[in-house]
Design a protein around this motif. Structure first.
Motif, PDB file in Angstrom:
ATOM      1  N   SER A   5      -1.306   2.525 -43.302  1.00 20.35           N
ATOM      2  CA  SER A   5      -0.238   1.698 -42.983  1.00 20.35           C
ATOM      3  C   SER A   5       0.200   2.070 -41.668  1.00 20.35           C
ATOM      4  O   SER A   5       0.209   0.812 -40.843  1.00 20.35           O
ATOM      5  CB  SER A   5       0.864   1.798 -44.055  1.00 20.35           C
ATOM      6  N   LYS A   6       0.649   2.964 -41.230  1.00 21.24           N
ATOM      7  CA  LYS A   6       1.382   3.285 -39.909  1.00 21.24           C
ATOM      8  C   LYS A   6       0.993   4.496 -39.493  1.00 21.24           C
ATOM      9  O   LYS A   6       0.872   5.407 -40.243  1.00 21.24           O
ATOM     10  CB  LYS A   6       2.825   3.137 -39.852  1.00 21.24           C
ATOM     11  N   ILE A   7       0.334   4.843 -38.175  1.00 24.70           N
ATOM     12  CA  ILE A   7       0.202   5.871 -37.748  1.00 24.70           C
ATOM     13  C   ILE A   7       0.949   6.331 -36.152  1.00 24.70           C
ATOM     14  O   ILE A   7       0.887   5.182 -35.320  1.00 24.70           O
ATOM     15  CB  ILE A   7      -1.301   6.070 -37.309  1.00 24.70           C
ATOM     16  N   THR A   8       1.545   7.333 -36.060  1.00 21.84           N
ATOM     17  CA  THR A   8       2.137   7.800 -34.791  1.00 21.84           C
ATOM     18  C   THR A   8       1.383   8.891 -34.256  1.00 21.84           C
ATOM     19  O   THR A   8       1.436   9.701 -35.043  1.00 21.84           O
ATOM     20  CB  THR A   8       3.652   7.928 -34.805  1.00 21.84           C
ATOM     21  N   ASN A 113     -15.235   1.707 -42.675  1.00 26.43           N
ATOM     22  CA  ASN A 113     -15.044   3.136 -42.853  1.00 26.43           C
ATOM     23  C   ASN A 113     -14.166   3.731 -42.543  1.00 26.43           C
ATOM     24  O   ASN A 113     -13.917   4.923 -42.210  1.00 26.43           O
ATOM     25  CB  ASN A 113     -16.402   3.792 -41.976  1.00 26.43           C
ATOM     26  N   GLY A 114     -12.900   2.841 -42.824  1.00 31.10           N
ATOM     27  CA  GLY A 114     -11.490   3.574 -42.497  1.00 31.10           C
ATOM     28  C   GLY A 114     -11.006   3.643 -41.103  1.00 31.10           C
ATOM     29  O   GLY A 114     -10.060   4.470 -41.133  1.00 31.10           O
ATOM     30  N   VAL A 115     -11.685   3.130 -40.065  1.00 32.96           N
ATOM     31  CA  VAL A 115     -11.123   3.302 -38.765  1.00 32.96           C
ATOM     32  C   VAL A 115     -10.796   1.884 -38.336  1.00 32.96           C
ATOM     33  O   VAL A 115     -11.365   0.983 -38.507  1.00 32.96           O
ATOM     34  CB  VAL A 115     -12.413   3.814 -37.842  1.00 32.96           C
ATOM     35  N   LEU A 116      -9.387   1.853 -37.849  1.00 38.77           N
ATOM     36  CA  LEU A 116      -8.849   0.658 -37.206  1.00 38.77           C
ATOM     37  C   LEU A 116      -9.139   0.463 -35.772  1.00 38.77           C
ATOM     38  O   LEU A 116      -8.721   1.164 -34.997  1.00 38.77           O
ATOM     39  CB  LEU A 116      -7.524   0.635 -37.749  1.00 38.77           C
ATOM     40  N   GLU A 135       2.941   8.653 -26.515  1.00 37.24           N
ATOM     41  CA  GLU A 135       2.492   8.610 -28.166  1.00 37.24           C
ATOM     42  C   GLU A 135       2.642   7.222 -28.467  1.00 37.24           C
ATOM     43  O   GLU A 135       3.355   6.546 -27.887  1.00 37.24           O
ATOM     44  CB  GLU A 135       4.071   9.391 -28.669  1.00 37.24           C
ATOM     45  N   VAL A 136       1.700   6.817 -29.297  1.00 37.85           N
ATOM     46  CA  VAL A 136       1.379   5.636 -29.689  1.00 37.85           C
ATOM     47  C   VAL A 136       1.724   5.455 -31.086  1.00 37.85           C
ATOM     48  O   VAL A 136       1.466   6.397 -31.880  1.00 37.85           O
ATOM     49  CB  VAL A 136      -0.018   5.101 -29.372  1.00 37.85           C
ATOM     50  N   THR A 137       2.211   4.341 -31.581  1.00 41.13           N
ATOM     51  CA  THR A 137       2.452   3.797 -32.944  1.00 41.13           C
ATOM     52  C   THR A 137       1.529   2.580 -33.131  1.00 41.13           C
ATOM     53  O   THR A 137       1.683   1.453 -32.441  1.00 41.13           O
ATOM     54  CB  THR A 137       3.825   3.492 -33.482  1.00 41.13           C
ATOM     55  N   VAL A 138       0.823   2.861 -34.157  1.00 40.98           N
ATOM     56  CA  VAL A 138      -0.171   1.641 -34.849  1.00 40.98           C
ATOM     57  C   VAL A 138       0.615   1.369 -36.184  1.00 40.98           C
ATOM     58  O   VAL A 138       0.262   1.931 -37.089  1.00 40.98           O
ATOM     59  CB  VAL A 138      -1.577   1.889 -34.733  1.00 40.98           C
ATOM     60  N   ASP A 139       1.026  -0.008 -36.233  1.00 36.51           N
ATOM     61  CA  ASP A 139       1.655  -0.412 -37.575  1.00 36.51           C
ATOM     62  C   ASP A 139       0.538  -1.644 -38.044  1.00 36.51           C
ATOM     63  O   ASP A 139       0.747  -3.020 -37.520  1.00 36.51           O
ATOM     64  CB  ASP A 139       2.731  -0.856 -37.155  1.00 36.51           C
ATOM     65  N   LEU A 140      -0.222  -1.278 -39.019  1.00 34.35           N
ATOM     66  CA  LEU A 140      -1.060  -2.308 -39.462  1.00 34.35           C
ATOM     67  C   LEU A 140      -0.245  -3.425 -40.288  1.00 34.35           C
ATOM     68  O   LEU A 140      -0.804  -4.429 -40.320  1.00 34.35           O
ATOM     69  CB  LEU A 140      -1.896  -1.653 -40.509  1.00 34.35           C
ATOM     70  N   GLU A 141       0.731  -3.191 -41.104  1.00 36.63           N
ATOM     71  CA  GLU A 141       1.312  -4.290 -41.792  1.00 36.63           C
ATOM     72  C   GLU A 141       1.915  -5.366 -40.710  1.00 36.63           C
ATOM     73  O   GLU A 141       1.586  -6.456 -41.085  1.00 36.63           O
ATOM     74  CB  GLU A 141       2.603  -3.531 -42.495  1.00 36.63           C
ATOM     75  N   SER A 142       2.454  -4.890 -39.644  1.00 34.54           N
ATOM     76  CA  SER A 142       3.038  -5.825 -38.640  1.00 34.54           C
ATOM     77  C   SER A 142       2.053  -6.240 -37.835  1.00 34.54           C
ATOM     78  O   SER A 142       2.532  -7.147 -36.830  1.00 34.54           O
ATOM     79  CB  SER A 142       4.249  -5.447 -38.030  1.00 34.54           C
ATOM     80  N   GLN A 143       0.711  -5.639 -37.629  1.00 33.93           N
ATOM     81  CA  GLN A 143      -0.308  -5.859 -36.805  1.00 33.93           C
ATOM     82  C   GLN A 143       0.328  -5.642 -35.386  1.00 33.93           C
ATOM     83  O   GLN A 143      -0.133  -6.350 -34.418  1.00 33.93           O
ATOM     84  CB  GLN A 143      -0.733  -7.234 -36.983  1.00 33.93           C
TER      85      GLN A 143
END
Length: 190
Positions: A5-8, A113-116, A135-143
């Motif tokens: 969902s979200k990774i920081t 394979n689970g890599v975005l 630091e980076v945040t990737v939010d899949l829900e909001s793209q």
């Protein structure tokens, strides 16, 4: 597959363009049939010399950089269609690869394979290389991807089906199994 969902995370900045799948995982390591163990040979010929000693200047051998997000130059994953490249990236521990362009087959193999794979503009990508300890945040829900060093963010595209699968931790089979009741109801009415 793990839900996404979200990774920081901090990043691993690899400012190299045209990285092909043979550089990601050299062909001589493609003998295994399970997905495990490929991470130890990720970028093998760039990480180690001919005697197996770490090459100090390569980013994966630099103790300043670790994290779940690999940031790479333009045209990442070009070359052959080997799925093992996505396996190696995932097995090493990366959950996101950011670039300004991905080869289509690599992009699809990663999503399966689970890599975005997050494709961003050249300008946004360069912000990571200018501030590699960010630091980076990737939010899949909001793209959306956020760069904490610059305060900037950018939207990214993803296939809606693949987004749904990643958010739920599904591969293609899991997706079908999740619809079992609907499939059975459809069959009964036919």
């Amino acid at each position: 597959m793990e839900k996404f969902s979200k990774i920081t995370s901090t990043i691993v900045p690899m400012q190299i363009e045209n990285v092909d799948t043979d550089q990601i995982i050299p062909a001589r390591f493609l003998k295994a049939t399970s997905r495990d163990g490929f991470g130890e040979n990720l970028f093998r010929d760039w990480r180690y010399d001919e005697n197996g000693n770490p090459i100090k200047d390569f980013v994966l051998n630099d103790s300043r950089y670790d994290g779940l997000i690999l940031v790479a130059g333009k045209n990442f994953g070009c070359g052959s269609s080997r799925e093992h490249a996505a396996w190696a990236i995932h097995d090493y521990g990366f959950r996101v690869v950011v670039s300004s362009y991905f080869a289509d087959i690599f992009k699809n193999n990663s999503l399966n394979n689970g890599v975005l794979p997050v494709q961003v503009s050249e300008e946004f990508l360069n912000g990571f290389f200018e501030n590699p300890e960010t630091e980076v945040t990737v939010d899949l829900e909001s793209q959306k991807i956020y760069n904490s060093a610059t305060g900037e963010s950018e939207l990214f595209d993803i296939n809606p089906y693949k987004k749904y699968c990643l958010l739920n931790g599904y591969d293609d089979i899991d997706y079908l199994v999740s619809m079992k009741d609907e499939i059975e109801a459809f069959e009964k009415n036919r």
